[in-house]
Design a protein around this motif. Sequence first.
Motif, PDB file in Angstrom:
ATOM      1  N   LYS A 132       0.801  -1.215   0.000  1.00  0.00           N
ATOM      2  CA  LYS A 132       0.000   0.000   0.000  1.00  0.00           C
ATOM      3  C   LYS A 132       0.840   1.274   0.000  1.00  0.00           C
ATOM      4  CE  LYS A 132      -4.342  -1.206   2.179  1.00  0.00           C
ATOM      5  NZ  LYS A 132      -5.168  -0.973   3.368  1.00  0.00           N
ATOM      6  N   GLN A 133       2.007   1.240   0.588  1.00  0.00           N
ATOM      7  CA  GLN A 133       2.830   2.441   0.671  1.00  0.00           C
ATOM      8  C   GLN A 133       3.529   2.771  -0.645  1.00  0.00           C
ATOM      9  OE1 GLN A 133       2.558   4.434   3.327  1.00  0.00           O
ATOM     10  NE2 GLN A 133       1.052   2.898   3.918  1.00  0.00           N
ATOM     11  N   SER A 134       3.997   1.747  -1.361  1.00  0.00           N
ATOM     12  CA  SER A 134       4.830   1.978  -2.541  1.00  0.00           C
ATOM     13  C   SER A 134       4.208   1.528  -3.859  1.00  0.00           C
ATOM     14  CB  SER A 134       6.162   1.254  -2.373  1.00  0.00           C
ATOM     15  OG  SER A 134       5.943  -0.152  -2.341  1.00  0.00           O
ATOM     16  N   GLY A 135       3.271   0.593  -3.813  1.00  0.00           N
ATOM     17  CA  GLY A 135       2.698   0.021  -5.026  1.00  0.00           C
ATOM     18  C   GLY A 135       3.508  -1.126  -5.598  1.00  0.00           C
ATOM     19  N   THR A 136       4.608  -1.485  -4.956  1.00  0.00           N
ATOM     20  CA  THR A 136       5.419  -2.596  -5.451  1.00  0.00           C
ATOM     21  C   THR A 136       4.712  -3.926  -5.194  1.00  0.00           C
ATOM     22  OG1 THR A 136       6.642  -2.732  -3.380  1.00  0.00           O
ATOM     23  CG2 THR A 136       7.602  -1.374  -5.129  1.00  0.00           C
ATOM     24  N   THR A 137       5.030  -4.913  -6.009  1.00  0.00           N
ATOM     25  CA  THR A 137       4.452  -6.242  -5.853  1.00  0.00           C
ATOM     26  C   THR A 137       5.140  -6.955  -4.699  1.00  0.00           C
ATOM     27  OG1 THR A 137       3.950  -6.372  -8.202  1.00  0.00           O
ATOM     28  CG2 THR A 137       4.007  -8.454  -6.985  1.00  0.00           C
ATOM     29  N   THR A 138       4.369  -7.366  -3.699  1.00  0.00           N
ATOM     30  CA  THR A 138       4.905  -8.169  -2.598  1.00  0.00           C
ATOM     31  C   THR A 138       4.978  -9.622  -3.022  1.00  0.00           C
ATOM     32  OG1 THR A 138       3.991  -6.632  -0.975  1.00  0.00           O
ATOM     33  CG2 THR A 138       4.563  -8.828  -0.180  1.00  0.00           C
ATOM     34  N   TRP A 139       3.917 -10.114  -3.671  1.00  0.00           N
ATOM     35  CA  TRP A 139       3.903 -11.477  -4.195  1.00  0.00           C
ATOM     36  C   TRP A 139       2.828 -11.612  -5.267  1.00  0.00           C
ATOM     37  CZ3 TRP A 139      -0.856 -13.561  -3.386  1.00  0.00           C
ATOM     38  CH2 TRP A 139      -1.549 -13.199  -2.231  1.00  0.00           C
ATOM     39  N   THR A 140       3.008 -12.629  -6.106  1.00  0.00           N
ATOM     40  CA  THR A 140       2.027 -13.016  -7.111  1.00  0.00           C
ATOM     41  C   THR A 140       1.827 -14.518  -6.990  1.00  0.00           C
ATOM     42  OG1 THR A 140       2.710 -11.272  -8.632  1.00  0.00           O
ATOM     43  CG2 THR A 140       1.485 -13.111  -9.576  1.00  0.00           C
ATOM     44  N   ALA A 141       0.593 -14.947  -6.809  1.00  0.00           N
ATOM     45  CA  ALA A 141       0.267 -16.371  -6.757  1.00  0.00           C
ATOM     46  C   ALA A 141      -0.357 -16.754  -8.100  1.00  0.00           C
ATOM     47  CB  ALA A 141      -0.694 -16.667  -5.614  1.00  0.00           C
ATOM     48  N   THR A 142       0.358 -17.552  -8.872  1.00  0.00           N
ATOM     49  CA  THR A 142      -0.174 -18.055 -10.136  1.00  0.00           C
ATOM     50  C   THR A 142      -1.211 -19.118  -9.809  1.00  0.00           C
ATOM     51  OG1 THR A 142       1.925 -17.615 -11.194  1.00  0.00           O
ATOM     52  CG2 THR A 142       0.441 -19.125 -12.329  1.00  0.00           C
ATOM     53  N   ARG A 143      -2.360 -19.036 -10.480  1.00  0.00           N
ATOM     54  CA  ARG A 143      -3.469 -19.940 -10.183  1.00  0.00           C
ATOM     55  C   ARG A 143      -3.865 -20.700 -11.434  1.00  0.00           C
ATOM     56  NH1 ARG A 143      -7.816 -17.387  -9.432  1.00  0.00           N
ATOM     57  NH2 ARG A 143      -8.730 -18.919  -8.049  1.00  0.00           N
ATOM     58  N   ASP A 144      -4.620 -21.789 -11.237  1.00  0.00           N
ATOM     59  CA  ASP A 144      -5.161 -22.518 -12.379  1.00  0.00           C
ATOM     60  C   ASP A 144      -6.016 -21.567 -13.199  1.00  0.00           C
ATOM     61  OD1 ASP A 144      -3.975 -24.878 -11.589  1.00  0.00           O
ATOM     62  OD2 ASP A 144      -5.745 -25.614 -10.535  1.00  0.00           O
ATOM     63  N   SER A 145      -5.968 -21.691 -14.499  1.00  0.00           N
ATOM     64  CA  SER A 145      -6.743 -20.829 -15.378  1.00  0.00           C
ATOM     65  C   SER A 145      -8.227 -21.048 -15.161  1.00  0.00           C
ATOM     66  CB  SER A 145      -6.389 -21.114 -16.839  1.00  0.00           C
ATOM     67  OG  SER A 145      -5.050 -20.774 -17.079  1.00  0.00           O
ATOM     68  N   SER A 146      -8.950 -19.948 -15.079  1.00  0.00           N
ATOM     69  CA  SER A 146     -10.403 -20.014 -14.956  1.00  0.00           C
ATOM     70  C   SER A 146     -10.979 -18.682 -15.397  1.00  0.00           C
ATOM     71  CB  SER A 146     -10.815 -20.312 -13.514  1.00  0.00           C
ATOM     72  OG  SER A 146     -10.442 -19.252 -12.662  1.00  0.00           O
ATOM     73  N   ALA A 147     -12.124 -18.730 -16.026  1.00  0.00           N
ATOM     74  CA  ALA A 147     -12.789 -17.505 -16.465  1.00  0.00           C
ATOM     75  C   ALA A 147     -13.934 -17.215 -15.510  1.00  0.00           C
ATOM     76  CB  ALA A 147     -13.291 -17.661 -17.883  1.00  0.00           C
TER      77      ALA A 147
END
Length: 166
Positions: free
Chosen positions: A103-118
């Motif tokens: 919230k302070q900087s806008g940098t990515t802390t983490w990204t969790a790749t998930r199974d594809s779904s629409a």
Amino acid sequence: TTALRLTDGQRLWTKNCDAKPTKNHLGKWAAASTPVVDTSGVYVLGGYHEVVALKHDGEVRWRRGLTKSEGTSGATASLAQDEAHVFALFNHQAGSSLVALNKQSGTTTWTATRDSSASATSPIVACIDGIPQVIVSSAGMVESYDPSAGRRLWWIGNLAGNIAPV
């Protein structure tokens, strides 16, 4: 984004973030997401998957366009938040992910790749049995993630009819 005074509904300010609108996989314009607010500001998910952090007076604190590896298609209906992060969920047949931004900087802390779904769902932040969690629901599955590290905590699969719950 428009700020209204709670006591009388008077408009305090309006901020156009100048982002281009996003079309969904059917070529239709995506719905506007609901911003999240805390004591330090307002956080908005806009067109082309840009997250903008505003001060309470409408001044931009930071703006962040998400990259393809962070999930730039199938934007969620709304952001979710905890004290340190805003969470954006992207569900798309070409690849899905849950992203935590500081919230302070806008940098990515983490990204969790998930199974594809629409699907078009929003993450929910909850505390279950004393354990903080980010819970997401999409196309046959409900999953829980650790908000500080992005590690999947639990999941339930083979669910029918949960394409667009919020």
